[in-house]
Design a protein around this motif. Structure first.
Motif, PDB file in Angstrom:
ATOM      1  N   PRO A 169       0.847  -1.141  -0.008  1.00 12.22           N
ATOM      2  CA  PRO A 169       0.096  -0.009   0.035  1.00 12.22           C
ATOM      3  C   PRO A 169       0.925   1.225   0.079  1.00 12.22           C
ATOM      4  O   PRO A 169       1.948   1.186   0.684  1.00 12.22           O
ATOM      5  N   ALA A 170       0.479   2.324  -0.741  1.00 11.72           N
ATOM      6  CA  ALA A 170       1.183   3.810  -0.769  1.00 11.72           C
ATOM      7  C   ALA A 170       0.975   4.401   0.572  1.00 11.72           C
ATOM      8  O   ALA A 170      -0.110   4.308   1.342  1.00 11.72           O
ATOM      9  N   ALA A 171       2.142   4.841   0.984  1.00  7.08           N
ATOM     10  CA  ALA A 171       2.033   5.837   2.153  1.00  7.08           C
ATOM     11  C   ALA A 171       1.695   7.111   2.091  1.00  7.08           C
ATOM     12  O   ALA A 171       1.555   7.934   2.887  1.00  7.08           O
ATOM     13  N   ALA A 172       1.531   7.377   0.781  1.00  4.35           N
ATOM     14  CA  ALA A 172       1.238   8.929   0.314  1.00  4.35           C
ATOM     15  C   ALA A 172       0.263   9.105  -0.967  1.00  4.35           C
ATOM     16  O   ALA A 172       0.218   7.996  -1.784  1.00  4.35           O
ATOM     17  N   ALA A 173      -0.525  10.094  -0.771  1.00  7.93           N
ATOM     18  CA  ALA A 173      -1.182  10.406  -2.183  1.00  7.93           C
ATOM     19  C   ALA A 173      -0.532  11.875  -2.680  1.00  7.93           C
ATOM     20  O   ALA A 173      -0.387  12.918  -2.062  1.00  7.93           O
ATOM     21  N   PHE A 174      -0.735  12.007  -3.888  1.00  7.77           N
ATOM     22  CA  PHE A 174      -0.195  13.050  -4.534  1.00  7.77           C
ATOM     23  C   PHE A 174      -1.229  13.729  -5.574  1.00  7.77           C
ATOM     24  O   PHE A 174      -2.179  12.686  -5.967  1.00  7.77           O
ATOM     25  N   SER A 175      -1.331  15.144  -5.479  1.00 10.21           N
ATOM     26  CA  SER A 175      -2.169  15.607  -6.047  1.00 10.21           C
ATOM     27  C   SER A 175      -1.822  17.120  -6.820  1.00 10.21           C
ATOM     28  O   SER A 175      -0.867  17.478  -6.225  1.00 10.21           O
ATOM     29  N   ASN A 176      -2.717  17.728  -7.528  1.00  3.11           N
ATOM     30  CA  ASN A 176      -2.520  19.041  -7.901  1.00  3.11           C
ATOM     31  C   ASN A 176      -3.707  19.723  -7.798  1.00  3.11           C
ATOM     32  O   ASN A 176      -4.670  19.647  -8.749  1.00  3.11           O
ATOM     33  N   PRO A 177      -3.677  20.429  -6.650  1.00  4.12           N
ATOM     34  CA  PRO A 177      -5.224  21.102  -6.456  1.00  4.12           C
ATOM     35  C   PRO A 177      -5.625  22.264  -7.533  1.00  4.12           C
ATOM     36  O   PRO A 177      -4.681  22.733  -8.027  1.00  4.12           O
ATOM     37  N   PRO A 178      -6.985  22.427  -7.734  1.00  7.06           N
ATOM     38  CA  PRO A 178      -7.344  23.389  -8.656  1.00  7.06           C
ATOM     39  C   PRO A 178      -6.882  24.379  -8.200  1.00  7.06           C
ATOM     40  O   PRO A 178      -6.809  25.119  -6.816  1.00  7.06           O
ATOM     41  N   GLY A 179      -6.563  25.552  -9.057  1.00 11.16           N
ATOM     42  CA  GLY A 179      -5.910  26.989  -9.086  1.00 11.16           C
ATOM     43  C   GLY A 179      -4.801  26.889  -8.964  1.00 11.16           C
ATOM     44  O   GLY A 179      -3.949  28.121  -8.983  1.00 11.16           O
ATOM     45  N   LEU A 180      -3.812  25.741  -9.227  1.00 13.93           N
ATOM     46  CA  LEU A 180      -2.380  25.756  -9.206  1.00 13.93           C
ATOM     47  C   LEU A 180      -1.981  25.350 -10.640  1.00 13.93           C
ATOM     48  O   LEU A 180      -2.779  24.613 -11.156  1.00 13.93           O
ATOM     49  N   ILE A 181      -0.906  25.622 -11.170  1.00 16.78           N
ATOM     50  CA  ILE A 181      -0.336  25.296 -12.474  1.00 16.78           C
ATOM     51  C   ILE A 181      -0.436  23.730 -12.648  1.00 16.78           C
ATOM     52  O   ILE A 181       0.007  23.090 -11.481  1.00 16.78           O
ATOM     53  N   ASP A 182      -0.598  23.178 -13.450  1.00 16.12           N
ATOM     54  CA  ASP A 182      -0.550  21.657 -13.472  1.00 16.12           C
ATOM     55  C   ASP A 182       0.945  21.385 -14.049  1.00 16.12           C
ATOM     56  O   ASP A 182       1.319  21.714 -15.150  1.00 16.12           O
ATOM     57  N   PRO A 183       1.728  20.790 -13.325  1.00 18.39           N
ATOM     58  CA  PRO A 183       3.215  20.446 -13.277  1.00 18.39           C
ATOM     59  C   PRO A 183       3.402  19.142 -14.071  1.00 18.39           C
ATOM     60  O   PRO A 183       4.653  18.640 -14.141  1.00 18.39           O
ATOM     61  N   THR A 184       2.356  18.546 -14.521  1.00 19.68           N
ATOM     62  CA  THR A 184       2.515  17.239 -15.223  1.00 19.68           C
ATOM     63  C   THR A 184       3.511  17.054 -16.201  1.00 19.68           C
ATOM     64  O   THR A 184       4.539  16.125 -16.422  1.00 19.68           O
ATOM     65  N   ARG A 185       3.698  18.138 -17.074  1.00 18.28           N
ATOM     66  CA  ARG A 185       4.839  18.058 -18.120  1.00 18.28           C
ATOM     67  C   ARG A 185       6.249  18.036 -17.461  1.00 18.28           C
ATOM     68  O   ARG A 185       7.104  17.753 -18.077  1.00 18.28           O
ATOM     69  N   PHE A 186       6.168  18.727 -16.223  1.00 25.20           N
ATOM     70  CA  PHE A 186       7.613  18.624 -15.515  1.00 25.20           C
ATOM     71  C   PHE A 186       7.761  17.637 -14.765  1.00 25.20           C
ATOM     72  O   PHE A 186       8.699  17.474 -13.946  1.00 25.20           O
ATOM     73  N   HIS A 187       6.751  16.685 -14.734  1.00 21.23           N
ATOM     74  CA  HIS A 187       6.952  15.345 -14.045  1.00 21.23           C
ATOM     75  C   HIS A 187       7.152  15.528 -12.319  1.00 21.23           C
ATOM     76  O   HIS A 187       7.819  14.825 -11.892  1.00 21.23           O
ATOM     77  N   PHE A 188       6.336  16.251 -12.157  1.00 18.10           N
ATOM     78  CA  PHE A 188       6.299  16.236 -10.551  1.00 18.10           C
ATOM     79  C   PHE A 188       4.922  16.598 -10.283  1.00 18.10           C
ATOM     80  O   PHE A 188       3.875  17.081 -10.990  1.00 18.10           O
ATOM     81  N   SER A 189       4.402  16.682  -8.777  1.00 22.10           N
ATOM     82  CA  SER A 189       3.244  16.792  -8.187  1.00 22.10           C
ATOM     83  C   SER A 189       3.213  18.124  -7.535  1.00 22.10           C
ATOM     84  O   SER A 189       4.335  18.298  -6.761  1.00 22.10           O
ATOM     85  N   GLN A 190       2.123  19.103  -7.302  1.00 20.01           N
ATOM     86  CA  GLN A 190       2.214  20.094  -6.395  1.00 20.01           C
ATOM     87  C   GLN A 190       2.142  19.493  -4.731  1.00 20.01           C
ATOM     88  O   GLN A 190       2.581  20.240  -4.304  1.00 20.01           O
ATOM     89  N   MET A 191       1.661  18.585  -4.631  1.00 24.28           N
ATOM     90  CA  MET A 191       1.606  18.184  -3.212  1.00 24.28           C
ATOM     91  C   MET A 191       1.718  16.774  -3.051  1.00 24.28           C
ATOM     92  O   MET A 191       1.154  15.994  -3.996  1.00 24.28           O
TER      93      MET A 191
END
Length: 141
Positions: A8-30
């Protein structure tokens, strides 16, 4: 460098609405770490091989830094996919190094996107170093 998907994963990753989508840079905001997770904090890893050799090629230094991270995490019972946070320091950062770094990170992580910060720097601890990567991982305790 792949995790046991049954664990099981110990963390959940997300990109909250209102923040730039960092997907193309291969990271998550949180990254939100679940209660009771065991945290692993790695010192900055450069591109040094175990015997101290350091390539003069940026891409190879980045690959070796990720291999070093993977080796350290494995020694603690963790995998590279358990990383929740990266801090990346790159000497003489420019568009070419940005593209090269992201390609190497994708090789190491695939679709895994931890929270991350990239910091351009003028130099690192050793004059030949071009990259150093700090990592924080979380695994179920």
């Amino acid at each position: 460098m792949s995790a046991d998907k049954a664990r099981p994963a110990a963390a959940a990753f997300s990109n909250p609405p209102g923040l730039i989508d960092p997907t193309r840079f291969h990271f998550s905001q949180m990254a939100v770490v679940e209660p009771g997770a065991r945290m692993i904090f790695l010192a900055g890893q450069g591109g040094f091989e175990a015997e101290g050799a350091l390539s003069s090629d940026f891409d190879e230094q980045a690959r070796q830094a990720f291999r070093n991270i993977d080796l350290a995490l494995n020694s603690a019972g963790a995998e590279i996919e358990d990383i929740v946070r990266l801090t990346v320091f790159i000497v003489d950062y420019d568009e070419a190094r940005m593209r090269a770094y992201h390609a190497v990170q994708y090789e190491a992580f695939g679709e895994h996107r931890p929270a991350a910060t990239l910091i351009p720097v003028t130099k690192l601890a050793m004059p030949e170093m071009m990259i150093e990567i700090e990592a924080t991982a979380a695994v179920q305790a």
